[in-house]
Motif scaffolding. Sequence first.
Motif, mmCIF file in Angstrom:
data_model
loop_
_atom_site.group_PDB
_atom_site.id
_atom_site.type_symbol
_atom_site.label_atom_id
_atom_site.label_comp_id
_atom_site.label_asym_id
_atom_site.label_seq_id
_atom_site.Cartn_x
_atom_site.Cartn_y
_atom_site.Cartn_z
ATOM 1 N N GLY A 160 0.829 -1.217 0.106
ATOM 2 C CA GLY A 160 -0.050 0.110 0.120
ATOM 3 C C GLY A 160 0.801 1.372 -0.057
ATOM 4 O O GLY A 160 0.465 2.293 -0.642
ATOM 5 N N ARG A 161 1.850 1.360 0.859
ATOM 6 C CA ARG A 161 2.812 2.471 0.753
ATOM 7 C C ARG A 161 3.517 2.788 -0.410
ATOM 8 O O ARG A 161 3.613 3.677 -1.202
ATOM 9 N N ARG A 162 3.951 1.560 -1.125
ATOM 10 C CA ARG A 162 4.627 1.600 -2.441
ATOM 11 C C ARG A 162 3.473 2.136 -3.514
ATOM 12 O O ARG A 162 3.893 2.928 -4.339
ATOM 13 N N LEU A 163 2.153 1.838 -3.386
ATOM 14 C CA LEU A 163 1.227 2.225 -4.312
ATOM 15 C C LEU A 163 1.284 3.669 -4.138
ATOM 16 O O LEU A 163 0.863 4.256 -5.166
ATOM 17 N N TRP A 164 1.084 4.197 -2.952
ATOM 18 C CA TRP A 164 0.937 5.569 -2.851
ATOM 19 C C TRP A 164 2.411 6.408 -3.514
ATOM 20 O O TRP A 164 2.065 7.505 -4.188
ATOM 21 N N ILE A 165 3.441 5.651 -3.426
ATOM 22 C CA ILE A 165 4.486 6.293 -4.276
ATOM 23 C C ILE A 165 4.462 6.170 -5.536
ATOM 24 O O ILE A 165 4.639 7.394 -6.325
ATOM 25 N N LEU A 166 3.758 5.313 -6.215
ATOM 26 C CA LEU A 166 3.674 5.187 -7.766
ATOM 27 C C LEU A 166 2.497 5.976 -8.209
ATOM 28 O O LEU A 166 2.322 6.768 -8.994
ATOM 29 N N LYS A 167 1.602 6.355 -7.161
ATOM 30 C CA LYS A 167 0.227 7.240 -7.597
ATOM 31 C C LYS A 167 0.839 8.638 -7.593
ATOM 32 O O LYS A 167 0.338 9.465 -8.507
ATOM 33 N N GLY A 168 1.955 8.898 -6.738
ATOM 34 C CA GLY A 168 2.489 10.646 -6.897
ATOM 35 C C GLY A 168 1.299 11.416 -6.125
ATOM 36 O O GLY A 168 0.695 11.004 -5.732
ATOM 37 N N LYS A 169 1.375 12.738 -7.414
ATOM 38 C CA LYS A 169 0.696 13.686 -7.150
ATOM 39 C C LYS A 169 -0.842 13.432 -7.805
ATOM 40 O O LYS A 169 -1.674 14.236 -7.704
ATOM 41 N N ASN A 175 -8.718 9.175 -8.218
ATOM 42 C CA ASN A 175 -9.785 9.086 -9.311
ATOM 43 C C ASN A 175 -8.813 9.107 -10.716
ATOM 44 O O ASN A 175 -9.283 8.373 -11.605
ATOM 45 N N GLN A 176 -7.888 10.042 -10.725
ATOM 46 C CA GLN A 176 -7.007 10.174 -11.921
ATOM 47 C C GLN A 176 -6.357 9.019 -12.301
ATOM 48 O O GLN A 176 -6.113 8.374 -13.449
ATOM 49 N N TRP A 177 -5.605 8.274 -11.094
ATOM 50 C CA TRP A 177 -4.947 7.168 -11.458
ATOM 51 C C TRP A 177 -5.882 6.046 -11.703
ATOM 52 O O TRP A 177 -5.193 5.199 -12.598
ATOM 53 N N ALA A 178 -6.833 6.058 -11.300
ATOM 54 C CA ALA A 178 -7.876 4.934 -11.635
ATOM 55 C C ALA A 178 -8.310 4.913 -13.076
ATOM 56 O O ALA A 178 -8.228 3.825 -13.774
ATOM 57 N N LYS A 179 -8.369 6.174 -13.590
ATOM 58 C CA LYS A 179 -8.734 6.378 -15.040
ATOM 59 C C LYS A 179 -7.547 6.056 -15.840
ATOM 60 O O LYS A 179 -7.391 5.300 -16.686
ATOM 61 N N ASP A 180 -6.281 6.461 -15.491
ATOM 62 C CA ASP A 180 -5.154 6.020 -16.305
ATOM 63 C C ASP A 180 -4.844 4.699 -16.374
ATOM 64 O O ASP A 180 -4.382 4.081 -17.183
ATOM 65 N N LEU A 181 -5.280 3.982 -15.125
ATOM 66 C CA LEU A 181 -4.986 2.482 -15.441
ATOM 67 C C LEU A 181 -6.261 1.715 -15.802
ATOM 68 O O LEU A 181 -6.065 0.600 -16.133
ATOM 69 N N GLY A 182 -7.467 2.359 -15.935
ATOM 70 C CA GLY A 182 -8.471 1.616 -16.511
ATOM 71 C C GLY A 182 -9.086 0.849 -15.414
ATOM 72 O O GLY A 182 -9.486 -0.283 -15.816
#
Length: 94
Positions: free
Chosen positions: A25-34, A38-45
């Motif tokens: 979970g912590r590493r996912l936060w790092i990947l999500k960045g700024k 919602n935007q990350w979910a759209k980017d990933l589909g």
Amino acid sequence: MSIRVKKTRTSRIPAVTKAITKQIGRRLWILKGKRSGNQWAKDLGIPQQNISRYLDGSPPHVNFLVHIGRREKVNLNWLILGEGQVFRENQAQK
């Protein structure tokens, strides 16, 4: 030789698995960045609810981890175990 894994009282998930899940979970936060969730979910589909659950510490499905590895060009050893470089060799971050 067998390894005994102590289970927590509040869950059937072994304590070791909970610790790894928290680290993922912590590493996912790092990947999500700024990006927003919602935007990350759209980017990933991927549905935003799934992203929120995983960022909040729910165990991610293997398919999700593989999808992140492919879409974000992430080293799965880093994502799951915290070992190695964040991104696969010869791959640039988006």
